[in-house]
Design a protein around this motif. Structure first.
Motif, PDB file in Angstrom:
ATOM      1  N   VAL A  75       0.386  -0.816   0.278  1.00  0.00           N
ATOM      2  CA  VAL A  75      -0.258  -0.029   0.076  1.00  0.00           C
ATOM      3  C   VAL A  75       0.762   1.489   0.350  1.00  0.00           C
ATOM      4  CG1 VAL A  75      -2.252   1.501   1.024  1.00  0.00           C
ATOM      5  CG2 VAL A  75      -1.892  -1.460   1.228  1.00  0.00           C
ATOM      6  N   PRO A  76       0.609   1.871  -0.867  1.00  0.00           N
ATOM      7  CA  PRO A  76       1.656   3.160  -0.971  1.00  0.00           C
ATOM      8  C   PRO A  76       1.150   4.436  -0.181  1.00  0.00           C
ATOM      9  CG  PRO A  76       0.545   3.218  -3.207  1.00  0.00           C
ATOM     10  CD  PRO A  76       0.161   1.847  -2.214  1.00  0.00           C
ATOM     11  N   VAL A  77       2.257   4.911   0.866  1.00  0.00           N
ATOM     12  CA  VAL A  77       1.738   5.971   1.826  1.00  0.00           C
ATOM     13  C   VAL A  77       3.296   6.805   1.631  1.00  0.00           C
ATOM     14  CG1 VAL A  77       1.450   3.528   4.195  1.00  0.00           C
ATOM     15  CG2 VAL A  77       4.027   4.517   3.771  1.00  0.00           C
ATOM     16  N   VAL A  78       2.307   8.134   2.403  1.00  0.00           N
ATOM     17  CA  VAL A  78       3.369   9.045   2.465  1.00  0.00           C
ATOM     18  C   VAL A  78       3.541   9.537   4.161  1.00  0.00           C
ATOM     19  CG1 VAL A  78       2.660  10.275   0.320  1.00  0.00           C
ATOM     20  CG2 VAL A  78       1.120  10.634   2.504  1.00  0.00           C
ATOM     21  N   ALA A  79       4.588  10.250   4.545  1.00  0.00           N
ATOM     22  CA  ALA A  79       4.790  10.135   5.962  1.00  0.00           C
ATOM     23  C   ALA A  79       3.795  11.400   6.636  1.00  0.00           C
ATOM     24  CB  ALA A  79       6.118  12.165   5.468  1.00  0.00           C
ATOM     25  N   SER A  80       2.805  11.238   5.603  1.00  0.00           N
ATOM     26  CA  SER A  80       1.673  12.631   6.558  1.00  0.00           C
ATOM     27  C   SER A  80       0.897  11.142   6.597  1.00  0.00           C
ATOM     28  CB  SER A  80       1.140  13.069   5.715  1.00  0.00           C
ATOM     29  OG  SER A  80       0.465  13.276   4.931  1.00  0.00           O
ATOM     30  N   ASP A 136      25.680  29.587   6.123  1.00  0.00           N
ATOM     31  CA  ASP A 136      25.358  30.634   7.204  1.00  0.00           C
ATOM     32  C   ASP A 136      24.650  31.766   6.259  1.00  0.00           C
ATOM     33  OD1 ASP A 136      25.039  32.702   8.182  1.00  0.00           O
ATOM     34  OD2 ASP A 136      26.775  33.353   9.550  1.00  0.00           O
ATOM     35  N   GLY A 137      23.450  32.365   6.452  1.00  0.00           N
ATOM     36  CA  GLY A 137      22.867  33.326   5.750  1.00  0.00           C
ATOM     37  C   GLY A 137      22.837  32.864   3.921  1.00  0.00           C
ATOM     38  N   GLN A 138      22.459  31.823   3.492  1.00  0.00           N
ATOM     39  CA  GLN A 138      22.000  30.783   2.349  1.00  0.00           C
ATOM     40  C   GLN A 138      21.108  30.774   2.204  1.00  0.00           C
ATOM     41  OE1 GLN A 138      24.660  32.390   0.090  1.00  0.00           O
ATOM     42  NE2 GLN A 138      26.767  32.369   0.335  1.00  0.00           N
ATOM     43  N   LYS A 139      20.909  30.856   1.043  1.00  0.00           N
ATOM     44  CA  LYS A 139      19.258  29.810   0.579  1.00  0.00           C
ATOM     45  C   LYS A 139      19.805  28.691   0.454  1.00  0.00           C
ATOM     46  CE  LYS A 139      15.357  31.078  -1.227  1.00  0.00           C
ATOM     47  NZ  LYS A 139      14.116  32.048  -2.112  1.00  0.00           N
ATOM     48  N   VAL A 140      18.841  27.234   1.469  1.00  0.00           N
ATOM     49  CA  VAL A 140      19.247  26.340   0.704  1.00  0.00           C
ATOM     50  C   VAL A 140      17.759  25.896   0.291  1.00  0.00           C
ATOM     51  CG1 VAL A 140      19.939  23.646   2.432  1.00  0.00           C
ATOM     52  CG2 VAL A 140      21.318  25.874   2.583  1.00  0.00           C
ATOM     53  N   CYS A 141      18.590  25.247  -0.346  1.00  0.00           N
ATOM     54  CA  CYS A 141      16.538  24.488  -0.836  1.00  0.00           C
ATOM     55  C   CYS A 141      16.243  22.899  -0.176  1.00  0.00           C
ATOM     56  CB  CYS A 141      16.599  23.697  -2.424  1.00  0.00           C
ATOM     57  SG  CYS A 141      16.619  25.104  -3.786  1.00  0.00           S
ATOM     58  N   ALA A 142      15.505  22.254   0.286  1.00  0.00           N
ATOM     59  CA  ALA A 142      15.210  21.434   1.138  1.00  0.00           C
ATOM     60  C   ALA A 142      13.559  20.306   0.439  1.00  0.00           C
ATOM     61  CB  ALA A 142      15.113  21.407   2.530  1.00  0.00           C
ATOM     62  N   VAL A 143      13.515  19.511   1.539  1.00  0.00           N
ATOM     63  CA  VAL A 143      11.968  18.850   1.396  1.00  0.00           C
ATOM     64  C   VAL A 143      11.210  19.272   2.535  1.00  0.00           C
ATOM     65  CG1 VAL A 143      10.663  16.706   0.807  1.00  0.00           C
ATOM     66  CG2 VAL A 143      12.754  17.681  -0.174  1.00  0.00           C
ATOM     67  N   GLN A 144      10.066  19.903   2.380  1.00  0.00           N
ATOM     68  CA  GLN A 144       8.907  19.973   3.825  1.00  0.00           C
ATOM     69  C   GLN A 144       9.098  18.194   4.391  1.00  0.00           C
ATOM     70  OE1 GLN A 144       5.069  20.364   1.400  1.00  0.00           O
ATOM     71  NE2 GLN A 144       6.294  22.677   0.877  1.00  0.00           N
ATOM     72  N   GLY A 145       9.134  18.719   5.636  1.00  0.00           N
ATOM     73  CA  GLY A 145       8.886  17.701   7.041  1.00  0.00           C
ATOM     74  C   GLY A 145       9.786  16.877   6.635  1.00  0.00           C
ATOM     75  N   ALA A 146      11.333  17.536   6.426  1.00  0.00           N
ATOM     76  CA  ALA A 146      12.096  16.608   7.147  1.00  0.00           C
ATOM     77  C   ALA A 146      13.046  17.109   8.072  1.00  0.00           C
ATOM     78  CB  ALA A 146      13.494  17.046   5.777  1.00  0.00           C
ATOM     79  N   TYR A 147      13.546  16.169   9.299  1.00  0.00           N
ATOM     80  CA  TYR A 147      13.834  16.221  10.606  1.00  0.00           C
ATOM     81  C   TYR A 147      15.045  17.444  10.765  1.00  0.00           C
ATOM     82  CZ  TYR A 147      17.648  13.139   9.998  1.00  0.00           C
ATOM     83  OH  TYR A 147      18.429  12.193   9.724  1.00  0.00           O
ATOM     84  N   ALA A 164       7.861  20.512  -2.119  1.00  0.00           N
ATOM     85  CA  ALA A 164       6.748  19.502  -1.870  1.00  0.00           C
ATOM     86  C   ALA A 164       7.687  18.228  -1.985  1.00  0.00           C
ATOM     87  CB  ALA A 164       5.478  19.215  -2.557  1.00  0.00           C
ATOM     88  N   GLY A 165       8.076  18.194  -2.953  1.00  0.00           N
ATOM     89  CA  GLY A 165       9.137  16.779  -3.327  1.00  0.00           C
ATOM     90  C   GLY A 165      10.397  17.070  -3.482  1.00  0.00           C
ATOM     91  N   VAL A 166      11.230  16.461  -3.801  1.00  0.00           N
ATOM     92  CA  VAL A 166      12.720  15.977  -4.360  1.00  0.00           C
ATOM     93  C   VAL A 166      12.982  17.238  -6.580  1.00  0.00           C
ATOM     94  CG1 VAL A 166      14.068  14.894  -4.754  1.00  0.00           C
ATOM     95  CG2 VAL A 166      13.811  14.208  -3.082  1.00  0.00           C
ATOM     96  N   PRO A 167      11.754  16.518  -6.586  1.00  0.00           N
ATOM     97  CA  PRO A 167      11.855  16.904  -7.420  1.00  0.00           C
ATOM     98  C   PRO A 167      11.481  18.737  -7.950  1.00  0.00           C
ATOM     99  CG  PRO A 167      10.285  15.196  -7.713  1.00  0.00           C
ATOM    100  CD  PRO A 167      10.912  15.153  -6.192  1.00  0.00           C
ATOM    101  N   GLU A 168      10.883  19.471  -7.356  1.00  0.00           N
ATOM    102  CA  GLU A 168      11.236  20.617  -7.556  1.00  0.00           C
ATOM    103  C   GLU A 168      12.174  20.897  -6.782  1.00  0.00           C
ATOM    104  OE1 GLU A 168       8.844  18.126  -6.451  1.00  0.00           O
ATOM    105  OE2 GLU A 168       6.604  18.758  -6.968  1.00  0.00           O
TER     106      GLU A 168
END
Lengths: 266, 296
Positions: A75-80, A136-147, A164-168
């Motif tokens: 069954v496909p699940v997501v973190a939420s 420091d002070g730089q813009k860093v891309c990340a994925v929502q909800g990563a600890y 929202a995800g890795v592709p974006e």
């Protein structure tokens, strides 16, 4: 809101009487093990173009079912929704890149030994970054909800842009919207070694915030026969070298954690 | 006096019988859906959008071919098309079922909104307003998390999969919108319709069934079709609650390919699927609106 939902979910679970005396017997009687897996986390759990779920965690799910002598249902699940699905009884087992921590241990039964481990690192154009302090002070891309988003923002004063995800997030990195992409070191390593679109990129930092991943069973089954059996299965995955073999077969970079566990079990 | 009317055989047995001239039936030629779809697909606007899409795809894949030996964008989209088509079929199924349930409930609720009974009227109004002013996504979350995944009725367990919960979640706002459309359509009819039916001896129920409701159909049809198009375009919402439809498959495809350059073409492709499906509906609605427009 979240608390309210959790409470109502708990109430419904209590009402429907989903909790059974012996889950293992139920699974064997039903003849199938229902496992929640990821379908958007290559190469741990993802879809091929025929719509079949494949990946390291799918291999684990199939092997667990085979050892119990039952069919597997994925069954496909997501973190939420994965922990809610397990509580409701919709799935019997979570194998979905889930990090093991105290907060989650109050909700689901984490199986030890842990089956995998990862940590936080960044992927960035080669030569641009050297250490965590450079964020420091730089813009860093990340994925929502990563600890590890919060430690990076607070510890190194990075400006986190969460997608929202890795592709974006990776598209944003390649478009130059941020200096680096903060993510699991295991994913970054396997991408750098296999995907030509990352030529000219590197993983410059020491891996931080290590976290172990665990398979989870419903909390009430942790010390019941089902939990015991799963513990034995995971221990044997390490001992027999099955995890190392499947890790390699799925094209994932060599994991020091798996080697360490394999040696410890001998 | 001589009446030039051909009366039915037992006219006295008909409820509310009176020797009046029945309204003439309109004999406008029915418009075939197929021909309308064709005519709207071939309109300039539709062609323009499709062309813009294909040009952008072509440009992307040309840049691809120039830059490396990897599989081109179009080839990748083609590879995932069967899976996306399967997902889109699910979107259509969800939209049709939600629309059907929402319409039936909404029509009933709309009629209750004009009930002579004050309590029923107020309750129907409250239900309508509540669901009309709630975000669709929040309603979906409630349905997904609050409805159990299986229900036990007389010892047999009936499974209640996620997509069915999503159908219920989406049919609630449809119900509320339909209820408002229905109330508006009923109230927009001239009061003379009620009065003349009354003078002919029709009861309230008969007036509603035989006089009012048939006349609301043509007023309801255009907004109803608009609502369907909006609902279809809202179905990707259910991907967030874990239902496998076109958006979740598109995301899975992106994750599986791990190709940064695929992101924009993939979402554009998904958009294209919805456009091709919804554009004829909006065209048809426009045409119906013109046909039913009140000439002033």
């Amino acid at each position: 809101m979240k608390k309210f939902l959790a409470m109502t979910t708990a109430a419904i679970v209590a009402l429907s009487g989903a909790a059974s005396a012996d889950k293992l017997a139920d699974i064997k009687e039903a003849g199938k093990l229902v496992v929640g897996v990821k379908q958007d986390y290559a190469p741990w759990g993802y879809l091929d173009s025929d719509g079949n779920l494949v990946g390291l965690e799918i291999d684990l799910a199939k092997d667990a079912a085979a050892r119990l002598g039952v069919e597997v249902e994925l069954v496909p699940v997501v973190a939420s929704n994965r922990m809610e699905f397990l509580q409701q009884g919709q799935i019997d087992l979570i194998i979905a890149t889930m990090g093991d921590n105290d907060k989650r241990r109050k909700v689901v039964g984490m199986i030890e030994p842990n089956y995998y481990a990862g940590g936080a690192n960044v992927i960035a154009p080669a030569g641009t970054l050297n250490e965590w302090a450079d964020l420091d002070g730089q813009k860093v891309c990340a994925v929502q909800g990563a600890y590890y988003n919060k430690p990076a923002a607070q510890g190194y004063n990075a400006e986190i842009a969460a997608f929202a995800g890795v592709p974006e997030a990776t598209a944003a990195l390649q478009n130059g919207a941020c200096v680096a992409f903060l993510y699991d070191n295991t994913w970054i390593e396997s991408q750098l070694s296999s995907n030509p679109q990352w030529d000219g990129y590197e993983m410059p930092m020491e891996t931080e915030n290590p976290s172990v991943w665990a398979i989870a069973v419903p909390l009430e089954d942790l010390d019941a026969p089902f939990g015991e059996t799963m513990r034995e299965i995971v221990a044997d995955w390490h001992k027999s070298g099955f995890l190392i073999a499947r890790n390699m077969a799925n094209g994932i970079a060599n994991s020091p954690f798996l080697v360490e566990q394999h040696n410890a079990q001998q | 006096m001589y009446l030039p009317l051909k009366l039915p055989q037992n006219p006295e047995q008909r409820p509310g019988y009176m020797p009046v001239l029945l309204p003439m039936k309109s004999h406008a030629a029915p418009v075939g859906v197929g021909t309308m779809v064709q005519s709207f697909l071939s309109t300039k606007m539709g062609l323009f959008v499709l062309a813009a899409f294909l040009i952008s795809l072509g440009a992307a894949s040309y840049a691809q071919a120039a830059s490396g030996a990897q599989l081109g964008t179009i080839a990748l989209l083609w590879k995932w098309t069967p899976l996306l088509a399967k997902g889109f079929g699910f979107n259509v199924l969800i939209s049709i079922l939600s629309m059907a349930i929402g319409t039936v409930l909404g029509v009933c609720l709309g009629i209750l909104q004009v009930s002579p009974n004050g309590i029923i009227r107020r309750v129907a109004w409250l239900v309508t307003q509540f669901f009309r002013n709630s975000p669709w996504l929040v309603l979906l979350f409630y349905c997904i998390l609050l409805i159990p995944f299986e229900i036990e009725v007389f010892g047999t367990t009936i499974p209640f999969p996620g997509w069915l919960k999503a159908v219920i979640g989406l049919s609630l706002p449809v119900m509320a919108y339909m209820s408002e459309y229905m109330r508006g359509a009923i109230q927009s009819l001239p009061s003379g319709q009620w009065e003349s039916a009354d003078s002919l001896g029709f009861s309230r129920g008969q007036t509603m069934r035989m006089v009012i409701l048939p006349q609301t159909v043509k007023r309801l049809l255009p907004p109803w079709m608009n609502l369907y198009a909006v609902l279809t375009m809202a179905t990707p919402l259910v991907s967030i609650v874990g239902v496998d439809e076109i958006m979740s498959f598109a995301r899975a495809a992106l994750a599986s390919e791990n190709r940064v350059d695929l992101l924009i073409p993939m979402y554009l492709y998904v958009l294209c699927w919805f456009f091709i499906y919804c554009f004829p509906i909006s065209g048809l609605t426009r045409r119906l609106e013109n046909r039913f427009a009140v000439k002033s």
